[in-house]
Design a protein around this motif. Sequence first.
Motif, PDB file in Angstrom:
ATOM      1  N   MET B   1      11.261  54.567  -1.905  1.00 51.80           N
ATOM      2  CA  MET B   1      12.061  54.775  -3.117  1.00 51.80           C
ATOM      3  C   MET B   1      13.235  55.726  -2.864  1.00 51.80           C
ATOM      4  N   LEU B   2      12.934  56.878  -2.281  1.00 46.25           N
ATOM      5  CA  LEU B   2      13.999  57.834  -1.996  1.00 46.25           C
ATOM      6  C   LEU B   2      15.110  57.198  -1.186  1.00 46.25           C
ATOM      7  N   LYS B   3      14.707  56.269  -0.321  1.00 42.61           N
ATOM      8  CA  LYS B   3      15.715  55.649   0.531  1.00 42.61           C
ATOM      9  C   LYS B   3      16.745  54.888  -0.290  1.00 42.61           C
ATOM     10  N   ASP B   4      16.302  54.244  -1.357  1.00 39.53           N
ATOM     11  CA  ASP B   4      17.257  53.556  -2.216  1.00 39.53           C
ATOM     12  C   ASP B   4      18.272  54.520  -2.793  1.00 39.53           C
ATOM     13  N   LEU B   5      17.824  55.725  -3.082  1.00 31.26           N
ATOM     14  CA  LEU B   5      18.689  56.693  -3.744  1.00 31.26           C
ATOM     15  C   LEU B   5      19.870  57.081  -2.867  1.00 31.26           C
ATOM     16  N   LEU B   6      19.760  56.821  -1.573  1.00 30.63           N
ATOM     17  CA  LEU B   6      20.865  57.146  -0.676  1.00 30.63           C
ATOM     18  C   LEU B   6      21.977  56.097  -0.739  1.00 30.63           C
ATOM     19  N   PHE B   7      21.688  54.939  -1.331  1.00 25.65           N
ATOM     20  CA  PHE B   7      22.670  53.846  -1.317  1.00 25.65           C
ATOM     21  C   PHE B   7      22.918  53.279  -2.712  1.00 25.65           C
ATOM     22  N   PRO B   8      23.238  54.153  -3.688  1.00 28.45           N
ATOM     23  CA  PRO B   8      23.414  53.654  -5.057  1.00 28.45           C
ATOM     24  C   PRO B   8      24.574  52.664  -5.197  1.00 28.45           C
ATOM     25  N   ARG B   9      25.535  52.724  -4.288  1.00 30.10           N
ATOM     26  CA  ARG B   9      26.627  51.742  -4.354  1.00 30.10           C
ATOM     27  C   ARG B   9      26.316  50.499  -3.530  1.00 30.10           C
ATOM     28  N   LYS B  50      35.215  50.668   1.701  1.00 30.04           N
ATOM     29  CA  LYS B  50      35.705  51.351   0.503  1.00 30.04           C
ATOM     30  C   LYS B  50      34.653  51.390  -0.599  1.00 30.04           C
ATOM     31  N   CYS B  51      33.833  50.368  -0.665  1.00 30.07           N
ATOM     32  CA  CYS B  51      33.050  50.156  -1.895  1.00 30.07           C
ATOM     33  C   CYS B  51      31.542  50.313  -1.741  1.00 30.07           C
ATOM     34  N   PHE B  52      31.025  50.467  -0.541  1.00 36.51           N
ATOM     35  CA  PHE B  52      29.573  50.515  -0.369  1.00 36.51           C
ATOM     36  C   PHE B  52      29.145  51.837   0.277  1.00 36.51           C
ATOM     37  N   ASP B  53      27.878  52.178   0.075  1.00 39.12           N
ATOM     38  CA  ASP B  53      27.346  53.398   0.694  1.00 39.12           C
ATOM     39  C   ASP B  53      26.813  53.148   2.096  1.00 39.12           C
ATOM     40  N   SER B  97      25.492  59.268  10.286  1.00 41.60           N
ATOM     41  CA  SER B  97      24.042  59.119  10.393  1.00 41.60           C
ATOM     42  C   SER B  97      23.310  60.090   9.464  1.00 41.60           C
ATOM     43  N   HIS B  98      23.938  61.225   9.180  1.00 43.61           N
ATOM     44  CA  HIS B  98      23.326  62.179   8.239  1.00 43.61           C
ATOM     45  C   HIS B  98      23.526  61.769   6.783  1.00 43.61           C
ATOM     46  N   TRP B  99      24.421  60.836   6.550  1.00 49.23           N
ATOM     47  CA  TRP B  99      24.697  60.388   5.188  1.00 49.23           C
ATOM     48  C   TRP B  99      23.879  59.140   4.871  1.00 49.23           C
ATOM     49  N   GLY B 100      22.764  58.978   5.508  1.00 44.98           N
ATOM     50  CA  GLY B 100      21.912  57.828   5.224  1.00 44.98           C
ATOM     51  C   GLY B 100      21.845  56.852   6.392  1.00 44.98           C
ATOM     52  N   GLY B 101      22.689  57.048   7.406  1.00 46.52           N
ATOM     53  CA  GLY B 101      22.728  56.115   8.538  1.00 46.52           C
ATOM     54  C   GLY B 101      21.400  56.031   9.277  1.00 46.52           C
ATOM     55  N   ASN B 102      20.752  57.180   9.473  1.00 48.04           N
ATOM     56  CA  ASN B 102      19.457  57.155  10.162  1.00 48.04           C
ATOM     57  C   ASN B 102      18.435  56.350   9.364  1.00 48.04           C
ATOM     58  N   GLU B 103      18.399  56.571   8.036  1.00 48.39           N
ATOM     59  CA  GLU B 103      17.436  55.869   7.181  1.00 48.39           C
ATOM     60  C   GLU B 103      17.747  54.375   7.165  1.00 48.39           C
ATOM     61  N   LEU B 104      19.033  54.045   7.088  1.00 42.71           N
ATOM     62  CA  LEU B 104      19.417  52.635   7.037  1.00 42.71           C
ATOM     63  C   LEU B 104      19.044  51.935   8.352  1.00 42.71           C
ATOM     64  N   ALA B 105      19.274  52.611   9.470  1.00 43.22           N
ATOM     65  CA  ALA B 105      18.909  52.025  10.767  1.00 43.22           C
ATOM     66  C   ALA B 105      17.400  51.772  10.824  1.00 43.22           C
ATOM     67  N   VAL B 125      15.048  67.899  15.125  1.00 40.51           N
ATOM     68  CA  VAL B 125      14.363  69.097  14.635  1.00 40.51           C
ATOM     69  C   VAL B 125      13.394  68.723  13.515  1.00 40.51           C
ATOM     70  N   GLY B 126      13.611  67.547  12.931  1.00 36.47           N
ATOM     71  CA  GLY B 126      12.680  67.065  11.916  1.00 36.47           C
ATOM     72  C   GLY B 126      12.968  67.590  10.524  1.00 36.47           C
ATOM     73  N   ILE B 127      14.242  67.844  10.233  1.00 35.46           N
ATOM     74  CA  ILE B 127      14.580  68.270   8.869  1.00 35.46           C
ATOM     75  C   ILE B 127      15.396  67.174   8.183  1.00 35.46           C
ATOM     76  N   ARG B 128      15.314  67.154   6.880  1.00 34.01           N
ATOM     77  CA  ARG B 128      16.104  66.211   6.110  1.00 34.01           C
ATOM     78  C   ARG B 128      17.539  66.728   6.047  1.00 34.01           C
ATOM     79  N   PRO B 129      18.528  65.887   6.356  1.00 33.06           N
ATOM     80  CA  PRO B 129      19.892  66.428   6.425  1.00 33.06           C
ATOM     81  C   PRO B 129      20.430  66.853   5.061  1.00 33.06           C
ATOM     82  N   LEU B 130      21.212  67.910   5.080  1.00 34.13           N
ATOM     83  CA  LEU B 130      21.844  68.462   3.879  1.00 34.13           C
ATOM     84  C   LEU B 130      22.723  67.456   3.154  1.00 34.13           C
ATOM     85  N   GLU B 131      23.311  66.519   3.929  1.00 37.62           N
ATOM     86  CA  GLU B 131      24.202  65.536   3.323  1.00 37.62           C
ATOM     87  C   GLU B 131      23.503  64.731   2.241  1.00 37.62           C
ATOM     88  N   HIS B 132      22.172  64.567   2.385  1.00 38.68           N
ATOM     89  CA  HIS B 132      21.445  63.804   1.372  1.00 38.68           C
ATOM     90  C   HIS B 132      21.561  64.462  -0.008  1.00 38.68           C
TER      91      HIS B 132
END
Lengths: 320, 320
Positions: B1-9, B50-53, B97-105, B125-132
């Motif tokens: 679910m959280l993963k969807d939240l990274l790509f609302p567009r 331009k239009c997608f996350d 990759s910190h803006w959702g690229g890792n999760e999308l991959a 390091v195993g932390i969730r990136p701040l960009e999220h």
Amino acid sequence: MLKDLLFPRGVAVIAGSKKGIELAKVVNRSLKHSYFLGEYSEEVVRQAFKCFDGVILIMSFSGAVRVVCKYSTKKGEDPAVVAVDSSGKFAIPVVNSHWGGNELASLVANSVGGSAILNTQAEEVGIRPLEHLAKLLYAKFEDVGKLAKVYSHVLDGGILCAENFDPPSGFDYVVTRGNCSFTVKLGRGCKEDELCLIPYELFVGVGLKDEARDIEDRVPGILAQYGVPLSRVKGIASIKERAKSVADKLNLPFRLFSVDELNSLDHDCLSPPSDKLREEGIRGVAEASALMMAGKGARLLLRKVKAHDLTVAVAGVVDV
Amino acid sequence: MLKDLLFPRGVAVIAGSKKGIELAKVVNRSLKHSYFLGEYSEEVVRQAFKCFDGVILIMSFSGAVRVVCKYSTKKGEDPAVVAVDSSGKFAIPVVNSHWGGNELASLVANSVGGSAILNTQAEEVGIRPLEHLAKLLYAKFEDVGKLAKVYSHVLDGGILCAENFDPPSGFDYVVTRGNCSFTVKLGRGCKEDELCLIPYELFVGVGLKDEARDIEDRVPGILAQYGVPLSRVKGIASIKERAKSVADKLNLPFRLFSVDELNSLDHDCLSPPSDKLREEGIRGVAEASALMMAGKGARLLLRKVKAHDLTVAVAGVVDV
């Protein structure tokens, strides 16, 4: 051996941050013809992209992508760039994977015990990429834009004819005679169904210690080892009169330069001089004299190779 | 679910060549909120960036790097881009990759049975990136350039304080109270040791079929599901008078637009209208009315979500 031939101008290793320095040193020690340029800086990266055939960036891929976007010029001019994460887990060709990037990633992965992530079509289909021909033949594609077309021909199982050169090993899909619908030609003046590789005119610079012997055989031997086609060498240059024996043996013109002449050369890509040369106030011999004899627009093609008591370098010029 | 939240567009899927079309369709079917935009073309890629996350390019990594270099603008504006080779072996985050690229991959690799190649420091390091945080809070970093500094603080084991928001799950290194040397603040006016996330002002567009019921509860429910902070919603808009019930329930202004008004909107990122809307000559309802109410400089933040007989979209404005 063949792998070295893809990087005659050497490979630069750059640490993206302090964290990557140790790994960068490990990579550097394990590769032939590599140069550890230090930690990331504008100047270091700019020099690496301009002067080397390969660049290894110890940083995340997406970091390396930002670097490539900033510093790359165009296909065939840029070096092959490989990114290695600071833990050494993955080596990935970032750009110019067909220009040696896949091979460089494999070499690096082997050296640090990581995996090379290779994913180009040529690699999937299991053919050696056409781009290697340009490197191996010391030549330049007249129109890099044509490559895509030729590739789709090859990936459809097509055969290419070679004109004016013998296909190096690994190019099973390039034949010297046959029924080909496309031709790769070493030379100028290509029709639509031909791909031209314009040969560089080559100039060899030689540096010598006083004790160096048999140089008239050893210099051509080193050149042959790096795949330099002796038939295309147009001249030999040095700051030592004795190097004329190489020119005589090959029946080529010889140019003798003074130290002052060589030091007047303004070229970004000269290798750092040895301690001994630096003491004597000489910025470089083999590379500088080759570039100087090659003249305006010359490109360093084979970074200086040291063989005990002598050094050899090759510069070339071509109009495309 | 959280993963969807990274790509609302939403996520755009593009085939680099004919060879990639089949895999592109497989990837598209397996992802939520993805759109198969077709085969590579200038226009398709420009729209995707331009239009997608998220953008998934079915092509070699180095090919994808060339695309990114050509179309990317800057960190935090570009989508997360993932390259998947046409055999589906590797999914590699190319940029952001910190803006959702890792999760999308990871999502894509799972869907096609390949491997995700992840190598960023945060991931190591195993932390969730701040960009999220910017994505999850529907906010924008005031100064993306500060992130590197905050990261080195966090990677050294530092703790951050959250001001004006509750840290979403996965951010163990962000606390609401404690002895922090750095603060992440939802709001404006940051000092040197503060990182500001400027909140978007949000506007919700609603599309309705005649049979839709209980919309005053269902619309807020859908928004909550996508993490849209209801307290920041400034208005509700629609072409149906009935949607006013949502505004009334939330005690918010309501704007009723005519079809002509919505059709006059010139915005690149509207989703293609449904067949039914197209028949009726309407270019879009939920997205268009949200963007129109948000006004000049509005950005589509949540691409239309369809829930049986209604659609919801969110647009936002922010001055940074």
